[in-house]
Design a protein around this motif. Sequence first.
Motif, PDB file in Angstrom:
ATOM      1  N   CYS A   9      67.738  76.349  33.063  1.00 52.00           N
ATOM      2  CA  CYS A   9      66.590  75.573  33.142  1.00 52.00           C
ATOM      3  C   CYS A   9      65.049  74.952  33.332  1.00 52.00           C
ATOM      4  O   CYS A   9      66.370  73.713  33.939  1.00 52.00           O
ATOM      5  CB  CYS A   9      66.373  75.789  31.582  1.00 52.00           C
ATOM      6  SG  CYS A   9      64.763  75.478  30.886  1.00 52.00           S
ATOM      7  N   CYS A  14      62.994  71.193  27.510  1.00 45.12           N
ATOM      8  CA  CYS A  14      64.173  71.806  26.947  1.00 45.12           C
ATOM      9  C   CYS A  14      65.653  71.278  26.657  1.00 45.12           C
ATOM     10  O   CYS A  14      65.640  70.469  28.143  1.00 45.12           O
ATOM     11  CB  CYS A  14      64.392  73.287  27.852  1.00 45.12           C
ATOM     12  SG  CYS A  14      65.667  74.206  27.519  1.00 45.12           S
ATOM     13  N   CYS A  41      64.752  81.375  29.801  1.00 39.79           N
ATOM     14  CA  CYS A  41      65.280  80.762  28.994  1.00 39.79           C
ATOM     15  C   CYS A  41      65.354  80.756  27.836  1.00 39.79           C
ATOM     16  O   CYS A  41      64.009  80.915  27.381  1.00 39.79           O
ATOM     17  CB  CYS A  41      65.338  78.985  29.522  1.00 39.79           C
ATOM     18  SG  CYS A  41      66.391  78.032  28.696  1.00 39.79           S
ATOM     19  N   THR A  43      66.552  79.370  24.842  1.00 41.59           N
ATOM     20  CA  THR A  43      66.726  78.128  24.292  1.00 41.59           C
ATOM     21  C   THR A  43      65.002  78.284  24.396  1.00 41.59           C
ATOM     22  O   THR A  43      64.536  77.161  23.144  1.00 41.59           O
ATOM     23  CB  THR A  43      66.780  77.196  24.834  1.00 41.59           C
ATOM     24  OG1 THR A  43      68.589  77.192  24.908  1.00 41.59           O
ATOM     25  CG2 THR A  43      67.147  75.384  24.079  1.00 41.59           C
ATOM     26  N   CYS A  44      64.323  77.792  25.237  1.00 46.11           N
ATOM     27  CA  CYS A  44      62.796  76.946  25.021  1.00 46.11           C
ATOM     28  C   CYS A  44      61.410  78.549  25.434  1.00 46.11           C
ATOM     29  O   CYS A  44      60.454  77.769  25.412  1.00 46.11           O
ATOM     30  CB  CYS A  44      62.176  76.207  25.969  1.00 46.11           C
ATOM     31  SG  CYS A  44      62.332  75.979  28.131  1.00 46.11           S
ATOM     32  N   SER A  46      60.624  79.333  28.404  1.00 47.00           N
ATOM     33  CA  SER A  46      59.860  79.504  29.339  1.00 47.00           C
ATOM     34  C   SER A  46      60.046  80.316  30.717  1.00 47.00           C
ATOM     35  O   SER A  46      61.862  80.762  30.770  1.00 47.00           O
ATOM     36  CB  SER A  46      60.339  77.395  29.753  1.00 47.00           C
ATOM     37  OG  SER A  46      61.806  77.825  30.393  1.00 47.00           O
TER      38      SER A  46
HETATM   39 ZN   LIG Z   1      64.722  75.847  28.165  1.00 49.08          ZN
END
Ligand SMILES: [Zn+2]
Length: 119
Positions: A9, A14, A41, A43-44, A46
């Motif tokens: 990422c 992040c 990603c 997780t975030c 993006s």
């Molecule tokens: Zn991320």
Amino acid sequence: MDDLSRFCCLNPNCSDHGKRDHGNLTIPHRYGPNKTRLLRCSTCTSRSSERTGTPLFGTRLSPDTVADILAHAAEGVGTRKTVRLVGVHRDTVTRYVRSAGDPAQLLHDELVAFSPDDD
Ligand SMILES: [Zn+2]
């Protein structure tokens, strides 16, 4: 299977930023003539191109052509000779070499960051 182990990422905010092979990246989309992968990603959320941060970003040249240009530059081959060998415009070579800074470092970054398509 897509090998994403070399990517991470790129969002500095992040929590998984910079972690390669972390399992947080997916490929929601491919684009362009070279089927460039868009990475997302989880997780975030993006998104970034697999070419972001490499000299391939924003180019329509094939990875092989760019690799040829960079390889010639790294070997100290001059611009005019590279133009003849690779068959691209002089400005194109100049642009890549200029964006390269240190050609050896660039080639290293390129090889580390780029994983070829496995069609
Ligand atoms: Zn991320």
